[in-house]
Design a protein around this motif. Structure first.
Motif, short mmCIF file in Angstrom:
data_model
loop_
_atom_site.label_atom_id
_atom_site.label_comp_id
_atom_site.label_asym_id
_atom_site.label_seq_id
_atom_site.Cartn_x
_atom_site.Cartn_y
_atom_site.Cartn_z
N PHE A 373 0.82 -1.20 0.00
CA PHE A 373 0.00 0.00 0.00
C PHE A 373 0.86 1.26 0.00
O PHE A 373 0.67 2.16 0.80
CB PHE A 373 -0.95 0.01 1.20
N ARG A 374 1.82 1.30 -0.86
CA ARG A 374 2.69 2.47 -1.06
C ARG A 374 3.50 2.86 0.17
O ARG A 374 3.93 3.97 0.32
CB ARG A 374 1.88 3.70 -1.50
N GLN A 375 3.68 1.91 1.09
CA GLN A 375 4.46 2.24 2.27
C GLN A 375 5.63 1.27 2.38
O GLN A 375 5.57 0.17 1.83
CB GLN A 375 3.60 2.09 3.52
N THR A 376 6.66 1.68 3.11
CA THR A 376 7.72 0.71 3.37
C THR A 376 7.18 -0.34 4.34
O THR A 376 6.16 -0.14 4.99
CB THR A 376 8.95 1.37 4.02
N PHE A 377 7.90 -1.43 4.44
CA PHE A 377 7.44 -2.51 5.30
C PHE A 377 7.29 -2.03 6.75
O PHE A 377 6.33 -2.34 7.43
CB PHE A 377 8.43 -3.68 5.23
N PHE A 378 8.25 -1.23 7.19
CA PHE A 378 8.20 -0.67 8.55
C PHE A 378 6.93 0.14 8.77
O PHE A 378 6.18 -0.10 9.71
CB PHE A 378 9.45 0.21 8.75
N ASP A 379 6.67 1.10 7.87
CA ASP A 379 5.48 1.95 8.03
C ASP A 379 4.20 1.14 7.93
O ASP A 379 3.24 1.39 8.66
CB ASP A 379 5.46 3.04 6.95
N PHE A 380 4.21 0.18 7.03
CA PHE A 380 3.03 -0.66 6.84
C PHE A 380 2.72 -1.46 8.10
O PHE A 380 1.61 -1.46 8.62
CB PHE A 380 3.29 -1.60 5.65
N LEU A 381 3.76 -2.11 8.63
CA LEU A 381 3.55 -2.95 9.81
C LEU A 381 3.10 -2.10 11.00
O LEU A 381 2.24 -2.49 11.78
CB LEU A 381 4.85 -3.69 10.15
N MET A 382 3.66 -0.89 11.10
CA MET A 382 3.30 -0.02 12.21
C MET A 382 1.85 0.44 12.08
O MET A 382 1.09 0.43 13.03
CB MET A 382 4.23 1.17 12.28
N PHE A 383 1.47 0.85 10.86
CA PHE A 383 0.10 1.35 10.68
C PHE A 383 -0.92 0.22 10.90
O PHE A 383 -1.90 0.38 11.61
CB PHE A 383 -0.07 1.98 9.30
N VAL A 384 -0.66 -0.92 10.29
CA VAL A 384 -1.61 -2.03 10.41
C VAL A 384 -1.72 -2.48 11.86
O VAL A 384 -2.82 -2.69 12.38
CB VAL A 384 -1.18 -3.21 9.52
N SER A 385 -0.58 -2.60 12.55
CA SER A 385 -0.66 -3.07 13.94
C SER A 385 -1.37 -2.06 14.81
O SER A 385 -2.31 -2.39 15.52
CB SER A 385 0.73 -3.30 14.54
N SER A 386 -0.93 -0.79 14.78
CA SER A 386 -1.45 0.12 15.79
C SER A 386 -2.78 0.73 15.40
O SER A 386 -3.54 1.12 16.27
CB SER A 386 -0.44 1.19 16.17
N ASN A 387 -3.08 0.85 14.11
CA ASN A 387 -4.34 1.49 13.78
C ASN A 387 -5.42 0.50 13.36
O ASN A 387 -6.58 0.87 13.26
CB ASN A 387 -4.14 2.53 12.69
N ILE A 388 -5.07 -0.72 13.05
CA ILE A 388 -6.11 -1.68 12.67
C ILE A 388 -6.19 -2.85 13.66
O ILE A 388 -7.21 -3.05 14.30
CB ILE A 388 -5.89 -2.16 11.22
N LEU A 389 -5.07 -3.56 13.83
CA LEU A 389 -5.15 -4.76 14.68
C LEU A 389 -5.49 -4.44 16.13
O LEU A 389 -6.33 -5.10 16.74
CB LEU A 389 -3.86 -5.56 14.57
N LEU A 390 -4.84 -3.41 16.70
CA LEU A 390 -5.15 -3.07 18.09
C LEU A 390 -6.64 -2.76 18.24
O LEU A 390 -7.28 -3.17 19.21
CB LEU A 390 -4.35 -1.86 18.57
N SER A 391 -7.21 -2.04 17.26
CA SER A 391 -8.62 -1.68 17.34
C SER A 391 -9.51 -2.91 17.22
O SER A 391 -10.49 -3.04 17.94
CB SER A 391 -8.99 -0.70 16.23
N VAL A 392 -9.17 -3.80 16.29
CA VAL A 392 -9.99 -5.00 16.10
C VAL A 392 -10.01 -5.82 17.40
O VAL A 392 -11.06 -6.28 17.85
CB VAL A 392 -9.45 -5.86 14.93
N ILE A 393 -8.83 -5.97 18.00
CA ILE A 393 -8.78 -6.79 19.22
C ILE A 393 -9.51 -6.09 20.37
O ILE A 393 -10.23 -6.73 21.15
CB ILE A 393 -7.33 -7.10 19.59
N ALA A 394 -9.34 -4.77 20.46
CA ALA A 394 -10.05 -4.04 21.53
C ALA A 394 -11.55 -4.15 21.33
O ALA A 394 -12.31 -4.30 22.29
CB ALA A 394 -9.62 -2.58 21.55
#
Ligand code: TRP
Length: 455
Positions: A373-394
């Motif tokens: 999604f036009r991001q480096t692996f670092f930025d991608f993993l950070m965005f997906v983890s903190s803005n999507i996965l954390l929310s889904v689990i919460a």
């Protein structure tokens, strides 16, 4: 089978959870997200999210952990044994997310550790402007030979402490570090605010004059979760090492207050120092690294304080990575009957080899590798983890409390040992867990998802 660990008392627990919460999230991530998202509006959105969603979810997680006395995966099953819905999948997802976060978190931790060594070598004495510091940051972080050894060191230290268990490893290391870092940050904040131009930081941080973007909204909630270490079972796991009679409300409030205080102090320090050097408000994940190194050489004893600052920052990052590794480890020990030692070293090695290395190489050799999604692996993993996965689990956690476990037993677990929590009417809990939390989480999830769909 190994005996389950436990904290020696509630103080040890609070220390460890404050240690998990306070970390790079408050000192590195919060200031730059504020810069990215226009200052005070983001601060306001962040505070709302902490109060409305952060505290209830934190309490829910602690209650789930303490009542089940079990790891994330087992906890969901234990509290709702008859449920047809596979709630424990949320636990499984939390375990995976911890391994993801560990991968990029150790990269930033490696930068911080590296900066401590650069401070010892006196590299910063040549820096005059934030632009020069930004250049130095770019060239250092782009070099695998500079980053990888520090990252390996970090993973090894984390695994070593986790392998030693809850009391000896986790509690003791947090006890000494937190107070020193607090004093140091306070000093920097006062200094920054007193310098000519520095007090502009207060206007910037507390007087809204722009609009919140969709991304800003998603990031405010993501940061609230990330900063408080919730949404992935850390607090369930830590709560499970607690005895029944402890006061959960008091513990949660301590976590939130300390964490928010540290975030604000560091934002005041960073922006105060930046404005005093005539800088414009900016964001970007290099913010802390381009402001502080320019500033330290200008102050009395600057080199000493630079070493101390980056050293302590590395150590609080360590308290956070410990809590992250503890989640998969407690699962492997409880459910799979692994030894603590094997679980700690295997998980750390897997996280490093498969995810940690690509994250570490993202600013350098893999910088153009942006098909995520036009991001480096670092930025991608950070965005997906903190803005999507954390929310889904919460979200799964609040639904679990509202639907499967039941509000009544949950409320009972939360209010045990706390008359203040008992004084909050049941209808308020109900409203928060059934309406406010899920609604806000879904809203921000949609906001986060639209970031990806946009052309
Ligand atoms: N809260 C930590 C920080 O602010 C990071 C962290 C540790 C974390 N454990 C976590 C984030 C669990 C999310 C979930 O630096």
């Amino acid at each position: 089978m190994e005996k389950r660990g436990s904290f020696s008392n509630v103080r040890g627990f609070i220390l460890a959870s404050v240690g998990s919460a306070v970390g790079l999230g408050s000192i590195w991530r919060f200031p730059y997200l504020v810069g990215d998202n226009g200052g005070a509006v983001f601060v306001a959105a962040y505070l709302c999210m902490v109060l409305l969603v952060g505290i209830p979810v934190l309490l829910a997680e602690l209650a789930i952990g303490r009542s089940s006395q079990s790891n994330v995966y087992g906890a969901f099953r234990k509290l709702a044994p008859g449920s047809k819905f596979p709630w424990h999948w949320a636990g499984g997802l939390a375990i995976i997310t911890c391994v993801f976060i560990l991968a990029f978190y150790t990269v930033v931790s490696a930068w911080v550790t590296g900066y401590m060594f650069e401070a010892i070598r006196g590299t910063f004495s040549k820096l005059e402007t934030p632009a020069q510091a930004a250049k130095l940051f770019e060239s250092l972080t782009a070099s695998p030979r500079w980053v990888l050894p520090f990252q390996v060191l970090f993973f090894a230290a984390t695994a070593l402490i986790v392998a030693h268990g809850v009391k000896k490893g986790i509690e003791r290391s947090c006890e000494i570090l937190m107070p020193i870092l607090g004093v140091l940050l306070l000093g920097l904040a006062i200094w920054g605010a007193l310098l000519p131009g520095g007090s502009e930081a207060f206007t910037y941080l507390f007087k809204p004059n722009s609009q919140l973007t969709t991304r800003g909204l998603a990031e405010a909630l993501g940061q609230a979760f990330f900063n408080l270490s919730i949404g992935m079972g850390v607090m369930i796991t830590y709560g499970s090492y607690l005895k029944k009679e402890e006061n959960l409300l008091r513990a949660s409030i301590s976590i939130v207050v300390f964490d928010t205080l540290v975030s604000f102090l560091s934002a005041i320090a960073i922006f105060g120092l930046l404005f005093s050097m005539g800088g414009k408000p900016v964001g970007g994940s290099d913010l802390v690294f381009k402001v502080l190194p320019v500033f330290f050489p200008r102050m009395w004893g600057g080199q000493f304080f630079a070493v101390l600052f980056f050293g302590l920052l590395a150590l609080t990052a360590l308290a956070a990575t410990i809590s992250l590794l503890e989640v998969p480890v407690s699962y492997l020990v409880d459910e799979r009957k692994w030894t603590r030692k094997k679980a700690a070293w295997t998980t750390a090695a897997a996280s490093f080899l498969f995810l940690g290395i690509p994250c570490a190489l993202s600013p350098g050799p893999l910088a153009n590798f942006t098909w995520f999604f036009r991001q480096t692996f670092f930025d991608f993993l950070m965005f997906v983890s903190s803005n999507i996965l954390l929310s889904v689990i919460a979200l799964a956690t609040t639904l679990f409390v509202g639907v499967a476990w039941g509000l009544r037993p949950a409320r009972k677990a939360i209010t045990e040992g706390s008359s203040a929590a008992a004084a909050v009417p049941a209808v308020v809990w109900k409203l928060l867990i059934w309406v406010v939390c899920p609604a806000l989480i879904v809203l921000t999830l949609v906001a986060a998802a639209t970031q990806y769909i946009q052309p």
